[in-house]
Design a protein around this motif. Structure first.
Motif, PDB file in Angstrom:
ATOM      1  N   ASP A 163       0.808  -1.123  -0.016  1.00 36.45           N
ATOM      2  CA  ASP A 163       0.076   0.231   0.146  1.00 36.45           C
ATOM      3  C   ASP A 163       0.921   1.213  -0.055  1.00 36.45           C
ATOM      4  O   ASP A 163       2.177   1.155  -0.038  1.00 36.45           O
ATOM      5  CB  ASP A 163      -0.944   0.102   1.182  1.00 36.45           C
ATOM      6  CG  ASP A 163      -1.876  -1.190   1.107  1.00 36.45           C
ATOM      7  OD1 ASP A 163      -2.238  -1.562   0.302  1.00 36.45           O
ATOM      8  OD2 ASP A 163      -2.221  -1.660   2.351  1.00 36.45           O
ATOM      9  N   PHE A 164       0.176   2.286   0.227  1.00 33.37           N
ATOM     10  CA  PHE A 164       1.100   3.564   0.262  1.00 33.37           C
ATOM     11  C   PHE A 164       1.798   3.683   1.440  1.00 33.37           C
ATOM     12  O   PHE A 164       1.421   3.253   2.672  1.00 33.37           O
ATOM     13  CB  PHE A 164       0.140   4.845   0.088  1.00 33.37           C
ATOM     14  CG  PHE A 164       0.600   6.277   0.693  1.00 33.37           C
ATOM     15  CD1 PHE A 164       1.686   6.474  -0.246  1.00 33.37           C
ATOM     16  CD2 PHE A 164       0.202   7.085   1.533  1.00 33.37           C
ATOM     17  CE1 PHE A 164       2.563   7.780   0.136  1.00 33.37           C
ATOM     18  CE2 PHE A 164       0.677   8.297   1.538  1.00 33.37           C
ATOM     19  CZ  PHE A 164       1.966   8.505   1.110  1.00 33.37           C
ATOM     20  N   ASN A 174      -5.256  10.643  -8.018  1.00 30.12           N
ATOM     21  CA  ASN A 174      -5.109   9.859  -6.876  1.00 30.12           C
ATOM     22  C   ASN A 174      -6.351   8.951  -6.646  1.00 30.12           C
ATOM     23  O   ASN A 174      -6.599   7.992  -5.784  1.00 30.12           O
ATOM     24  CB  ASN A 174      -5.072  10.612  -5.540  1.00 30.12           C
ATOM     25  CG  ASN A 174      -3.715  10.947  -5.210  1.00 30.12           C
ATOM     26  OD1 ASN A 174      -3.115  12.094  -5.727  1.00 30.12           O
ATOM     27  ND2 ASN A 174      -2.782  10.402  -4.278  1.00 30.12           N
ATOM     28  N   TYR A 175      -7.225   9.068  -7.771  1.00 32.46           N
ATOM     29  CA  TYR A 175      -8.366   8.109  -7.867  1.00 32.46           C
ATOM     30  C   TYR A 175      -8.414   7.562  -9.482  1.00 32.46           C
ATOM     31  O   TYR A 175      -9.387   7.695 -10.006  1.00 32.46           O
ATOM     32  CB  TYR A 175      -9.645   9.104  -7.587  1.00 32.46           C
ATOM     33  CG  TYR A 175      -9.751   9.586  -6.224  1.00 32.46           C
ATOM     34  CD1 TYR A 175     -10.312   8.636  -5.283  1.00 32.46           C
ATOM     35  CD2 TYR A 175      -9.080  10.710  -5.879  1.00 32.46           C
ATOM     36  CE1 TYR A 175     -10.352   9.191  -4.105  1.00 32.46           C
ATOM     37  CE2 TYR A 175      -9.185  11.160  -4.471  1.00 32.46           C
ATOM     38  CZ  TYR A 175      -9.966  10.383  -3.749  1.00 32.46           C
ATOM     39  OH  TYR A 175     -10.099  11.112  -2.351  1.00 32.46           O
ATOM     40  N   HIS A 198      -8.886   4.481 -10.097  1.00 31.67           N
ATOM     41  CA  HIS A 198     -10.073   3.451 -10.278  1.00 31.67           C
ATOM     42  C   HIS A 198     -11.004   3.607  -9.147  1.00 31.67           C
ATOM     43  O   HIS A 198     -11.884   2.630  -8.850  1.00 31.67           O
ATOM     44  CB  HIS A 198      -9.429   1.944 -10.181  1.00 31.67           C
ATOM     45  CG  HIS A 198      -8.335   1.974 -11.044  1.00 31.67           C
ATOM     46  ND1 HIS A 198      -8.312   1.804 -12.286  1.00 31.67           N
ATOM     47  CD2 HIS A 198      -6.728   1.540 -10.822  1.00 31.67           C
ATOM     48  CE1 HIS A 198      -7.224   1.513 -12.889  1.00 31.67           C
ATOM     49  NE2 HIS A 198      -6.113   1.417 -11.778  1.00 31.67           N
ATOM     50  N   GLU A 233     -10.978   4.501  -5.856  1.00 29.87           N
ATOM     51  CA  GLU A 233     -10.532   4.602  -4.774  1.00 29.87           C
ATOM     52  C   GLU A 233      -9.152   5.246  -4.388  1.00 29.87           C
ATOM     53  O   GLU A 233      -8.492   5.464  -5.483  1.00 29.87           O
ATOM     54  CB  GLU A 233     -10.183   3.012  -4.245  1.00 29.87           C
ATOM     55  CG  GLU A 233     -11.440   2.302  -4.192  1.00 29.87           C
ATOM     56  CD  GLU A 233     -12.664   2.745  -3.156  1.00 29.87           C
ATOM     57  OE1 GLU A 233     -12.233   3.360  -2.153  1.00 29.87           O
ATOM     58  OE2 GLU A 233     -13.936   2.521  -3.222  1.00 29.87           O
ATOM     59  N   TRP A 234      -9.153   6.029  -3.538  1.00 32.68           N
ATOM     60  CA  TRP A 234      -7.996   6.784  -3.373  1.00 32.68           C
ATOM     61  C   TRP A 234      -6.789   5.875  -3.374  1.00 32.68           C
ATOM     62  O   TRP A 234      -6.544   4.906  -2.736  1.00 32.68           O
ATOM     63  CB  TRP A 234      -7.897   7.369  -1.755  1.00 32.68           C
ATOM     64  CG  TRP A 234      -7.027   8.603  -1.570  1.00 32.68           C
ATOM     65  CD1 TRP A 234      -6.638   9.795  -2.159  1.00 32.68           C
ATOM     66  CD2 TRP A 234      -5.599   8.375  -1.225  1.00 32.68           C
ATOM     67  NE1 TRP A 234      -5.693  10.490  -1.625  1.00 32.68           N
ATOM     68  CE2 TRP A 234      -4.827   9.748  -1.063  1.00 32.68           C
ATOM     69  CE3 TRP A 234      -4.944   7.393  -0.404  1.00 32.68           C
ATOM     70  CZ2 TRP A 234      -3.508   9.812  -0.649  1.00 32.68           C
ATOM     71  CZ3 TRP A 234      -3.673   7.334  -0.007  1.00 32.68           C
ATOM     72  CH2 TRP A 234      -2.894   8.815  -0.048  1.00 32.68           C
ATOM     73  N   THR A 235      -5.582   6.359  -4.179  1.00 33.34           N
ATOM     74  CA  THR A 235      -4.388   5.457  -4.544  1.00 33.34           C
ATOM     75  C   THR A 235      -3.271   6.446  -4.757  1.00 33.34           C
ATOM     76  O   THR A 235      -3.590   7.289  -5.202  1.00 33.34           O
ATOM     77  CB  THR A 235      -5.037   4.367  -5.591  1.00 33.34           C
ATOM     78  OG1 THR A 235      -5.766   3.605  -5.480  1.00 33.34           O
ATOM     79  CG2 THR A 235      -3.601   3.654  -5.842  1.00 33.34           C
ATOM     80  N   GLN A 293      -0.120   5.930  -6.848  1.00 34.42           N
ATOM     81  CA  GLN A 293       0.380   5.106  -7.987  1.00 34.42           C
ATOM     82  C   GLN A 293       1.851   4.705  -7.800  1.00 34.42           C
ATOM     83  O   GLN A 293       2.596   5.539  -7.401  1.00 34.42           O
ATOM     84  CB  GLN A 293       0.021   5.632  -9.184  1.00 34.42           C
ATOM     85  CG  GLN A 293      -1.386   6.073  -9.350  1.00 34.42           C
ATOM     86  CD  GLN A 293      -2.048   6.335 -10.745  1.00 34.42           C
ATOM     87  OE1 GLN A 293      -1.737   5.770 -11.691  1.00 34.42           O
ATOM     88  NE2 GLN A 293      -2.654   7.559 -10.840  1.00 34.42           N
ATOM     89  N   ASP A 294       2.037   3.487  -8.150  1.00 39.11           N
ATOM     90  CA  ASP A 294       3.507   3.158  -8.367  1.00 39.11           C
ATOM     91  C   ASP A 294       4.596   3.850  -8.877  1.00 39.11           C
ATOM     92  O   ASP A 294       5.709   4.108  -8.039  1.00 39.11           O
ATOM     93  CB  ASP A 294       3.665   1.716  -8.999  1.00 39.11           C
ATOM     94  CG  ASP A 294       2.922   0.476  -8.218  1.00 39.11           C
ATOM     95  OD1 ASP A 294       2.554   0.678  -7.237  1.00 39.11           O
ATOM     96  OD2 ASP A 294       2.850  -0.560  -8.752  1.00 39.11           O
ATOM     97  N   ASN A 344       4.909   6.120  -5.481  1.00 39.80           N
ATOM     98  CA  ASN A 344       4.952   5.384  -4.122  1.00 39.80           C
ATOM     99  C   ASN A 344       5.941   4.233  -4.411  1.00 39.80           C
ATOM    100  O   ASN A 344       6.566   3.894  -3.588  1.00 39.80           O
ATOM    101  CB  ASN A 344       3.745   4.750  -4.017  1.00 39.80           C
ATOM    102  CG  ASN A 344       3.637   3.919  -2.852  1.00 39.80           C
ATOM    103  OD1 ASN A 344       4.324   4.575  -1.598  1.00 39.80           O
ATOM    104  ND2 ASN A 344       2.962   2.638  -2.765  1.00 39.80           N
TER     105      ASN A 344
END
Length: 340
Positions: free
Chosen positions: A56-57, A77-78, A80, A82-84, A86-87, A90
């Motif tokens: 995860d983050f 940050n969205y 898909h 959901e708040w994410t 990205q690689d 991150n």
């Protein structure tokens, strides 16, 4: 020694000397930047998380480069729903392509998906210069460290701006929030033009104004964030940590190009509903806060070309009376509103 401790989580850490401190560049921690004064680490650095990152983050800390906006139709940050994180931000680590006694460059090629489903291929580039502020620090009998970053996201493919908006955004993270005072200096008479509170919670209840200064009392239980609008002609933001006897100043200048609302929400009034030049995040119970700078988006022929933000960070450590004198002499700020 601090350097050896950091090398346990990034064997490729490099340090640039600045006055009484060191500016650490961490290719192995996704290109983050950390500072020390003497052997005291100024930024947040979660050593346990850095040593054992999750899928995860990994909110390790330091100064990191992100794409804005966070929310809305063009959000990064969205991708898909959901708040994410990205690689490309991150997990992917940059290459240190240049290093001298005072300067360094870190570069990586990444791909990020925005909320429109567009895969955006980018060059991420951080140019870092350590600044000599020895004379300034000595004049007020404090210790200091300072650096300048020129942070850029540049397009590696063709992206019409109807599909892609992207603004370079630095998040500089420091430990502790309770009792810390954040502030900003601006140049306008209408205080309603200063704060963008289009985020979450009620930050205005913790903000007061005195002349051309706003005071943001950090801490409490609620996570809060504000933007500082370009139209109020902000000069700087900063924070004073009385427990650690630390004063932080961050600067960036407005440049030609498109600024946006960086807020993490649906942005019902659109990404151009405000133009944020700075932002402050109050992590409250997370026990950290952030001082942030935002750069403009540059387009060419209706396409996203690049976004660059140039940021100056100044960090001072010393007795509160000396830090108060520095605020007065160097920044023309009424220190009594900040340092009690």
């Amino acid at each position: 020694m601090l350097t050896e401790k950091i090398r346990k989580v990034d064997v490729n850490i490099k340090g640039l000397r600045s006055a009484d401190g060191t500016v650490y560049l961490s290719p192995g921690l996704q290109g983050r930047i950390f500072c020390s004064i003497g052997d005291t680490l100024i930024h947040k650095l979660d050593f346990a998380m850095a040593a054992n990152p999750s899928d995860d983050f990994n909110n390790i800390g330091g100064n990191s480069l992100w794409p804005a906006p966070e929310g809305g139709a063009y959000a990064f940050n969205y991708p898909h729903g959901e708040w994410t994180v990205q690689d490309g931000i991150n997990k992917v680590c940059p290459e240190l392509t240049m290093l001298s006694g005072t300067d360094a460059v870190m570069v990586k090629n990444i791909a990020l998906i925005n909320a429109k489903g567009i895969n955006v291929e980018l060059e991420y580039r951080r140019e870092v210069r350590a600044n000599d502020i020895s004379a300034l620090a000595r004049s007020c009998l404090v210790k200091g460290v300072s650096y300048t970053t020129t942070d850029t996201f540049a397009a590696r493919n063709d992206y019409p701006v109807k599909d892609v908006l992207l603004n370079a955004w630095t998040l500089e993270q420091f430990p502790g929030a309770e009792g810390i005072v954040a502030f900003g200096k601006f140049d306008c008479d209408d205080v309603s033009k200063v704060i963008n509170d289009d985020f979450y919670g009620d930050p205005l209840s913790r903000i007061s104004f005195s002349g051309n200064l706003f005071i943001f009392r950090l801490g409490g239980q609620d996570r809060l964030q504000i933007g500082i609008r370009r139209e109020c002609r902000p000069e700087l933001i900063g924070a004073y940590d009385p427990a650690r006897e630390i004063l932080i100043i961050r600067k960036t200048k407005p440049c030609a190009g498109k600024y946006i609302n960086i807020a993490d929400n649906e942005q019902k009034n659109g990404p151009f509903s405000t133009e944020d030049l700075f932002s402050i995040f109050n992590g409250a119970s997370l026990n950290f806060f952030e001082l942030e700078t935002i750069g403009p988006m540059i387009e060419k022929d209706g396409r996203f070309d690049h976004s660059t933000v140039v940021s100056d960070t100044f960090i001072f450590k010393g007795p509160k009376e000396n830090l108060a004198e520095l605020l007065e002499k160097e920044y023309n700020i009424n220190s009594k509103e900040i340092i009690k």
